[in-house]
Design a protein around this motif. Structure first.
Motif: not given
Length: 481
Positions: A354, A361, A469-470
């Motif tokens: 991340t 998450h 982003r992740t």
């Protein structure tokens, strides 16, 4: 080349010209000299005319070293970061190793990164002395262990003044704690001398993962879980099999780093455990690395996805921004927190990457199996996904043929059960910035305002590609036997 015999207290000088022909034969030029018995310190000076097309590195090996790959005799490496260094029985320049100084034939190593067509003149000075000194051994590392299963956060790629950063280990450890990291792999270039500080200071609030960045002129690779230094002197032909064997012998794992400009991987791809797909800020060419990674998965290779900031600790602490230590952060599910558990989770792919320690998450299971697992099945897949911290952004599922499905994330704490058709050999998930995109670009532009350019940036911020982003690790699929 003649091998000068050093005399205690006297300066010996070696002058040579390095040419493109030298580099064509081998990336590393060995310059031998004879160290007499009883010496306790050696000082080395290194001079040449640095230029855009001229960059040389330096290191040293003692009389115990063998041809590649050696397991003994390595005494340090500073690359192009230093013009002088010393090695003694009781101390050494950062990047180098203190300890007994065996007599015999030592070698200076000149790494020929860039050599102009006209060649370059190099002047080396050496002075040994035999003053009484003690002998300092590498301290025994601590082995902390947190007996609590859960998600743990760390950075797997950073540097101190033991290679080419300006700040020392103390500052980097402070930076890691300020960032809220649980584990840290300090991967200085071609040396493990940083272990002298981090090994005995590994603790339950910051677990040190023994690592090193194997730095060659055709690509970089991190090694995690080492017990000792590993030889980086890959020849022009690669010598990758020997490197992989040594990594495996130590029970460690190998990860290809930042496979993009300006430092792409230019060897054949070895039997690697991990790939650093998320390197630094996303808008530094990482979309191309992700495309390579997906091709590996589609071809049937099983390689864990990891991230690393490549943070070079400055001499003073920096104001937090979108680029820095822990940006990105690799997040792992661990049965307990210790160095072996981190290495095993990296090998197995039990986690995600991340954008920061506080980034979104993302966790999911496929038919009840977590990321990194293998699922046997031929029909549709039952998925359970959990996302926090990404309201208004998009969750995208990616399989062998590309994107499979996507959905707007409706809130900051979102869980959902869904089914998807069999996606081929793998399925992974990613969070793309939608609601957060404008802020992410503005934050980066503000951070870059007083800098010449974003480090390693390959894209215009005004016309940026999708911002991931992740990224999750994949789940792999096999047909029933």
């Amino acid at each position: 080349m003649a091998s000068p015999v050093l005399a205690p207290g006297q300066v010996s000088e070696i002058n040579l010209t390095v040419t493109p022909a030298n580099k064509a034969r081998t990336p590393f030029l060995e310059i031998p000299f004879q160290l007499p018995s009883g010496m306790t310190r050696l000082d080395v000076g290194f001079e040449y005319a640095k230029a855009e097309d001229c960059a040389l590195d330096i290191g040293i090996m003692d009389s115990r070293a063998t041809d590649y790959p050696t397991r003994s005799g390595f005494r340090g490496w500073s690359g192009s970061a230093r013009n002088e260094f010393f090695v003694a029985t009781d101390a050494a320049t950062p990047g180098y190793y203190a300890g007994w100084m065996p007599p015999g034939s030592w070698k200076l190593l000149l790494g020929m990164y860039r050599v102009p067509d006209s060649g370059v003149a190099v002047r080396l000075t050496l002075m040994a002395d035999a003053a009484p000194r003690g002998v300092t051994a590498m301290p025994k590392p601590a082995t902390p262990r947190v007996e609590h299963p859960g998600w743990y956060r760390g950075d797997l790629h950073c540097h101190t003044h033991h290679s080419d950063a300006r700040g020392g280990p103390e500052l980097l450890a402070e930076s890691a704690r300020l960032a809220g990291l649980d584990f840290l792999a300090v991967t200085d270039h071609n040396t493990t001398s940083q272990w002298r500080y981090f090994g005995p200071r590994s603790s339950e609030d910051l677990v040190f993962i023994p690592g090193m960045e194997v730095t060659t002129y055709r690509g970089h690779a991190n090694v995690f879980g080492l017990n000792e230094w590993v030889d980086f002197r890959l020849g022009n032909g690669g010598d990758l099999d020997a490197l992989v064997r040594e990594v495996r012998r130590q029970g460690a794992i190998l990860s290809i780093n930042h496979d993009k400009e300006p430092l792409p991987w230019d060897y054949d791809y070895p039997d690697m455990d991990c790939m650093e797909v998320f390197h630094g800020h996303w808008l530094t060419g990482n979309d191309g690395v992700l495309a390579k990674y997906d091709r590996f998965l589609a071809d049937g290779r099983r390689v864990s996805l990891i991230g690393g900031s490549d943070y070079h600790q400055p001499a003073e602490q920096e104001r937090p921004g979108p680029v820095g230590l822990g940006k990105p952060t690799t997040v792992l599910w661990l049965p307990c927190l210790d160095a072996p558990a981190v290495v095993e989770a990296l090998r197995s792919g039990h986690g995600y990457v991340t954008e920061s320690p506080n980034g979104p998450h993302l966790a999911f299971t496929a038919n009840g199996q977590p990321m990194g697992s293998t699922v046997t099945g031929s029909d549709d897949i039952a998925l359970e996904v959990e996302v926090t911290g990404a309201s208004g952004d998009r969750l995208v599922w990616v399989g062998e043929a590309g994107p499979v499905s996507e959905k707007l994330i409706p809130g900051d704490a979102w869980k959902e059960t869904m089914r998807l058709p069999m996606p081929g050999r793998f399925l992974r998930a990613e969070i793309l910035a939608d609601a957060s995109r404008a802020k992410a670009i503005k934050d980066l532009m503000d951070w870059c305002e007083n800098r010449i350019e974003l480090p390693r940036a390959q894209q215009s911020l005004t016309d940026a590609p999708p911002i991931r982003r992740t990224l999750s690790n994949p789940v792999y699929f096999e047909a029933p036997k």
